[in-house]
Design an enzyme around this catalytic site. Structure first.
Site, PDB file in Angstrom:
ATOM      1  N   LYS A 176      15.228  -5.971  24.269  1.00  0.00           N
ATOM      2  CA  LYS A 176      16.046  -5.231  25.236  1.00  0.00           C
ATOM      3  C   LYS A 176      16.078  -5.967  26.592  1.00  0.00           C
ATOM      4  CE  LYS A 176      14.589  -0.940  26.101  1.00  0.00           C
ATOM      5  NZ  LYS A 176      14.431   0.458  26.559  1.00  0.00           N
ATOM      6  N   ASP A 225       7.522  -0.234  18.020  1.00  0.00           N
ATOM      7  CA  ASP A 225       7.778   0.647  16.879  1.00  0.00           C
ATOM      8  C   ASP A 225       7.482  -0.030  15.555  1.00  0.00           C
ATOM      9  OD1 ASP A 225       9.639   3.075  18.015  1.00  0.00           O
ATOM     10  OD2 ASP A 225       9.852   1.192  19.101  1.00  0.00           O
ATOM     11  N   LYS A 271       6.967   2.192  28.528  1.00  0.00           N
ATOM     12  CA  LYS A 271       6.133   0.983  28.666  1.00  0.00           C
ATOM     13  C   LYS A 271       6.558   0.138  29.858  1.00  0.00           C
ATOM     14  CE  LYS A 271       7.435  -0.464  24.644  1.00  0.00           C
ATOM     15  NZ  LYS A 271       8.134   0.733  24.165  1.00  0.00           N
ATOM     16  N   LYS A 279       5.509   3.361  21.534  1.00  0.00           N
ATOM     17  CA  LYS A 279       6.797   3.678  20.900  1.00  0.00           C
ATOM     18  C   LYS A 279       7.967   3.324  21.841  1.00  0.00           C
ATOM     19  CE  LYS A 279       8.901   8.142  19.669  1.00  0.00           C
ATOM     20  NZ  LYS A 279       9.992   8.053  20.589  1.00  0.00           N
TER      21      LYS A 279
HETATM   22  P1  ADP Z   1      10.169   1.634  27.140  1.00  0.00           P
HETATM   23  O1  ADP Z   1       9.944   0.385  27.938  1.00  0.00           O
HETATM   24  O2  ADP Z   1       8.915   2.143  26.502  1.00  0.00           O
HETATM   25  O3  ADP Z   1      11.275   1.507  26.145  1.00  0.00           O
HETATM   26  P2  ADP Z   1      11.110   2.685  29.659  1.00  0.00           P
HETATM   27  O4  ADP Z   1      10.001   2.280  30.573  1.00  0.00           O
HETATM   28  O5  ADP Z   1      12.368   1.887  29.716  1.00  0.00           O
HETATM   29  O6  ADP Z   1      10.599   2.796  28.158  1.00  0.00           O
HETATM   30  O7  ADP Z   1      11.387   4.227  29.975  1.00  0.00           O
HETATM   31  C1  ADP Z   1      12.433   4.943  29.365  1.00  0.00           C
HETATM   32  C2  ADP Z   1      13.000   5.935  30.362  1.00  0.00           C
HETATM   33  O8  ADP Z   1      12.033   6.926  30.683  1.00  0.00           O
HETATM   34  C3  ADP Z   1      13.396   5.293  31.686  1.00  0.00           C
HETATM   35  O9  ADP Z   1      14.627   5.823  32.099  1.00  0.00           O
HETATM   36  C4  ADP Z   1      12.304   5.698  32.630  1.00  0.00           C
HETATM   37  O10 ADP Z   1      12.748   5.807  33.960  1.00  0.00           O
HETATM   38  C5  ADP Z   1      11.891   7.054  32.090  1.00  0.00           C
HETATM   39  N1  ADP Z   1      10.489   7.375  32.396  1.00  0.00           N
HETATM   40  C6  ADP Z   1       9.400   6.652  32.072  1.00  0.00           C
HETATM   41  N2  ADP Z   1       8.283   7.265  32.475  1.00  0.00           N
HETATM   42  C7  ADP Z   1       8.662   8.419  33.089  1.00  0.00           C
HETATM   43  C8  ADP Z   1       7.973   9.509  33.734  1.00  0.00           C
HETATM   44  N3  ADP Z   1       6.640   9.543  33.816  1.00  0.00           N
HETATM   45  N4  ADP Z   1       8.728  10.514  34.249  1.00  0.00           N
HETATM   46  C9  ADP Z   1      10.076  10.505  34.147  1.00  0.00           C
HETATM   47  N5  ADP Z   1      10.782   9.525  33.574  1.00  0.00           N
HETATM   48  C10 ADP Z   1      10.088   8.489  33.026  1.00  0.00           C
HETATM   49 MG    MG Z   2      10.845  -1.460  27.752  1.00  0.00          MG
END
Ligand code: ADP
Ligand code: MG
Length: 281
Positions: A39, A126, A13, A8
């Site tokens: 993104k 998603d 990720k 999601k």
């Molecule tokens: P996605 O790639 O799935 O959209 P992101 O990797 O960009 O998500 O993560 C979204 C936010 O959540 C980021 O700010 C990241 O630093 C934070 N985050 C991810 N995993 C953790 C974790 N285990 N603990 C705290 N913050 C986290």
């Molecule tokens: Mg991402």
């Protein structure tokens, strides 16, 4: 080995992918991470910057593949992890699957697709359509990132269905799921008792992981100056070691939506009204 990381939006990720990539590099693997999210911030904590995307570069060169050099699109990140951002189609038009297809085509033209020990695709998860599933055409393994909540597990179930479908024609397995930003795992456990799949790791909510995104660094880079963060790196090293061991994995058999609602809710949808509400979903 080619691995597609799904989950999601906002589930972690890219954070997880970057840290796994560095962990794999620390184990001596030559790694390429391909961001497949419009993104285009997948590799941000590896390079500390937003690198130009494949689609931007192709457009700038009028789609003349022969005018593009590897250094135009492949950027070295922390620990020599190579980074590519596919980029996105114009908003409201085009298809993410096309973007991924063009990216793989260009990397092949540059002889850069088969030179890595491990390629990690970090994929927006998603939307379920053919485009969304495109990286599964190139992957041998899929990893799903989820938390302990309904929405992420619902998305995970959709991804499981896509893996099952693709595995009919491709050599594709689900290596397992990663629980992220949670120390609770009751819903995850409920889900995998219904749809069996390995849990590779449960990574808690850790403030320094959130900070790593803002600093544009992986936990491995941050831990160079702060040994107290080594325990966080160990989560990712554990996942990397399981990947390197070429896990057996599974072809998941996804749950029906209605069963999933029943399974992950505290109430059972037996009343007529509830059934009607569900039918309109
Ligand atoms: P996605 O790639 O799935 O959209 P992101 O990797 O960009 O998500 O993560 C979204 C936010 O959540 C980021 O700010 C990241 O630093 C934070 N985050 C991810 N995993 C953790 C974790 N285990 N603990 C705290 N913050 C986290
Ligand atoms: Mg991402």
């Amino acid at each position: 080995m080619k691995i597609a990381v799904y989950g999601k939006g906002g589930i972690g990720k890219s954070t997880t992918s970057c840290n796994i990539s560095v962990a794999l590099a620390q184990r001596g693997k030559k790694v390429l991470q391909i961001g497949c999210d419009p993104k285009h911030d997948s590799t941000f904590t590896l390079t500390g910057s937003l690198i130009p995307t494949i689609i931007d570069t192709l457009q700038a060169k009028d789609y003349h593949y022969e005018d593009i050099w590897p250094e135009d699109v492949i950027y070295a990140g922390f620990n020599n992890v190579d980074c590519v951002e596919a980029g996105g189609p114009p908003a409201g038009a085009g298809c993410g699957g096309y973007v991924v297809g063009e990216t793989v085509k260009l990397l092949k033209e540059l002889n850069a697709f088969d030179e890595y020990d491990i390629i990690l695709f970090d994929v927006l998860g998603d939307v379920v359509c053919g485009g969304f599933a495109a990286p599964l055409n190139y992957a041998n393994y899929c990893i799903i990132v989820t938390d302990n909540g309904f929405d992420a597990l619902f998305a995970a179930n959709r991804i499981a269905a896509s893996i099952r479908e693709k595995s009919r024609t491709h050599n594709l397995k689900l290596a397992g799921i990663i629980g992220n930003r949670t120390s609770q795992r009751d819903l995850i456990d409920k889900y995998i008792s219904h749809v069996p799949m390995p849990i590779l790791e449960i990574v808690p909510l850790i403030e320094d992981i959130r900070i790593s995104r803002i600093q544009g660094k992986t936990l491995f880079e941050m831990s160079k100056h702060n040994v107290n963060l080594r325990y966080v790196c160990n989560y990712y090293l554990n996942i990397a070691d399981q990947i390197i061991a070429q896990p057996e994995g599974v072809v998941p058999k996804e749950s029906q939506d209605r069963d999933l609602f029943n399974l992950l809710s505290n109430f059972y949808l037996t009343g007529e009204k509830n059934q009607l509400e569900l039918n309109s979903l």
